[in-house]
Design an enzyme around this catalytic site. Sequence first.
Site, PDB file in Angstrom:
ATOM      1  N   SER A   1      24.603 -62.684 -50.253  1.00 35.82           N
ATOM      2  CA  SER A   1      24.146 -61.412 -49.658  1.00 35.82           C
ATOM      3  C   SER A   1      22.638 -61.223 -49.788  1.00 35.82           C
ATOM      4  O   SER A   1      22.003 -60.705 -48.858  1.00 35.82           O
ATOM      5  CB  SER A   1      24.880 -60.234 -50.299  1.00 35.82           C
ATOM      6  OG  SER A   1      24.675 -60.239 -51.692  1.00 35.82           O
TER       7      SER A   1
ATOM      8  N   GLY B   1      26.211 -58.859 -53.998  1.00 39.28           N
ATOM      9  CA  GLY B   1      26.427 -59.390 -55.347  1.00 39.28           C
ATOM     10  C   GLY B   1      27.783 -60.023 -55.543  1.00 39.28           C
ATOM     11  O   GLY B   1      28.361 -59.962 -56.627  1.00 39.28           O
TER      12      GLY B   1
ATOM     13  N   ASP C   1      21.057 -70.958 -50.190  1.00 39.44           N
ATOM     14  CA  ASP C   1      21.539 -69.722 -49.553  1.00 39.44           C
ATOM     15  C   ASP C   1      20.657 -69.350 -48.360  1.00 39.44           C
ATOM     16  O   ASP C   1      21.148 -68.968 -47.293  1.00 39.44           O
ATOM     17  CB  ASP C   1      21.537 -68.555 -50.556  1.00 39.44           C
ATOM     18  CG  ASP C   1      22.582 -68.734 -51.651  1.00 39.44           C
ATOM     19  OD1 ASP C   1      23.113 -69.839 -51.787  1.00 39.44           O
ATOM     20  OD2 ASP C   1      22.845 -67.746 -52.373  1.00 39.44           O
TER      21      ASP C   1
ATOM     22  N   ALA D   1      20.237 -63.507 -49.903  1.00 34.01           N
ATOM     23  CA  ALA D   1      19.530 -64.380 -48.953  1.00 34.01           C
ATOM     24  C   ALA D   1      19.731 -63.867 -47.529  1.00 34.01           C
ATOM     25  O   ALA D   1      18.794 -63.859 -46.725  1.00 34.01           O
ATOM     26  CB  ALA D   1      20.030 -65.818 -49.078  1.00 34.01           C
TER      27      ALA D   1
HETATM   28  C1  MEV Z   1      23.951 -69.689 -55.591  1.00 34.39           C
HETATM   29  O1  MEV Z   1      24.591 -69.395 -54.348  1.00 34.39           O
HETATM   30  C2  MEV Z   1      24.136 -71.106 -55.952  1.00 34.39           C
HETATM   31  C3  MEV Z   1      23.432 -71.612 -57.211  1.00 34.39           C
HETATM   32  O2  MEV Z   1      23.538 -73.037 -57.139  1.00 34.39           O
HETATM   33  C4  MEV Z   1      21.983 -71.189 -57.291  1.00 34.39           C
HETATM   34  C5  MEV Z   1      21.101 -71.829 -56.228  1.00 34.39           C
HETATM   35  O3  MEV Z   1      21.432 -72.871 -55.696  1.00 34.39           O
HETATM   36  O4  MEV Z   1      20.036 -71.254 -55.972  1.00 34.39           O
HETATM   37  C6  MEV Z   1      24.139 -71.155 -58.472  1.00 34.39           C
END
Ligand code: MEV
Length: 303
Positions: free
Chosen positions: A98, A93, A142, A100
């Site tokens: 983490s 978090g 991710d 993914a």
């Molecule tokens: C999350 O690491 C990045 C965001 O752009 C969400 C996504 O791309 O799924 C906030």
Amino acid sequence: MTAVGLGKIILLGEHAVVYGYPALAAALDRGVTIAAVPTPAGGSLRIDIPAWSLKVSATDDHPVARSLCAIADELGIGRPTVTLVGDAQIPPGAGLGSSAALAVAVTRALLLHDRRKADRAVVARAADASEMLMHGRSSGVDVALAIAGGVGVFRKATGLRSFKSQPLRVLVGPSGAPRSTAAMVDRVAHETHEVVDDARLRELGGLTDTGTTALLASDLVGLGAAMNRAHQILAGLGVSTEQLDALCEAARVTGAHGAKLTGAGGGGAVIAIAPRDREQAVLSEWKKAGVTGFVATIGGGVS
Ligand code: MEV
């Protein structure tokens, strides 16, 4: 046998990537490792990651249990009587991918256990199913990095285009403040009314292009300027916090070329790039603010 899913940082383009714009992202050299071992007679599918104090059975009422079930369902393997024993080198978090990394490592471990080939598309589908459950809406960036490693530009429409660059040292500062990716993605949706052509999203996408060109030219000043501007826009969209702003500002006044939040924001981590002789000074400023940062080297493979 152990299966791996890598953590990641987004250098530029988070949030805009959900709306189809490009993101410049890189895998970390660390993440989550999982080995599938038989569960003692009668037990169910379960996971145990001591580094995260996580011990969950697929039948529990827990987000990770639902994620396990989503992956097992996507793979069509029912609920095998295995325990997924894991280790993690990134905090959970913290905006470092983490969930993914966990989903990819779990998927690969279950496929290994089933003696099936860990085909990239199969792993991506199963891990994406878990991410959708965890975050509501997800671009897939991710998961793509957790699988492929390396550095590249990701677009929802075309996936990850990896490239080689000179090695880039990035300072990573996990703030320790918990956050919800889903809540931050919802905040941006509310702020932009989900208008893909929103000027702020468009500018974030443009900064990814500028920053990628700068990275490929080893122009760290140019890359840093793009990062600073991206942080400003993300803050305007309501996904920064006072703590993240302060950590970025501390890095800049200590000599960093650029600093920004990375990932969804609302907590999580910041990143900075700095001249080599300023790196320790930035890390010690962060330390004074209660944040233990580290240096990640991304890219490489070019002499
Ligand atoms: C999350 O690491 C990045 C965001 O752009 C969400 C996504 O791309 O799924 C906030």
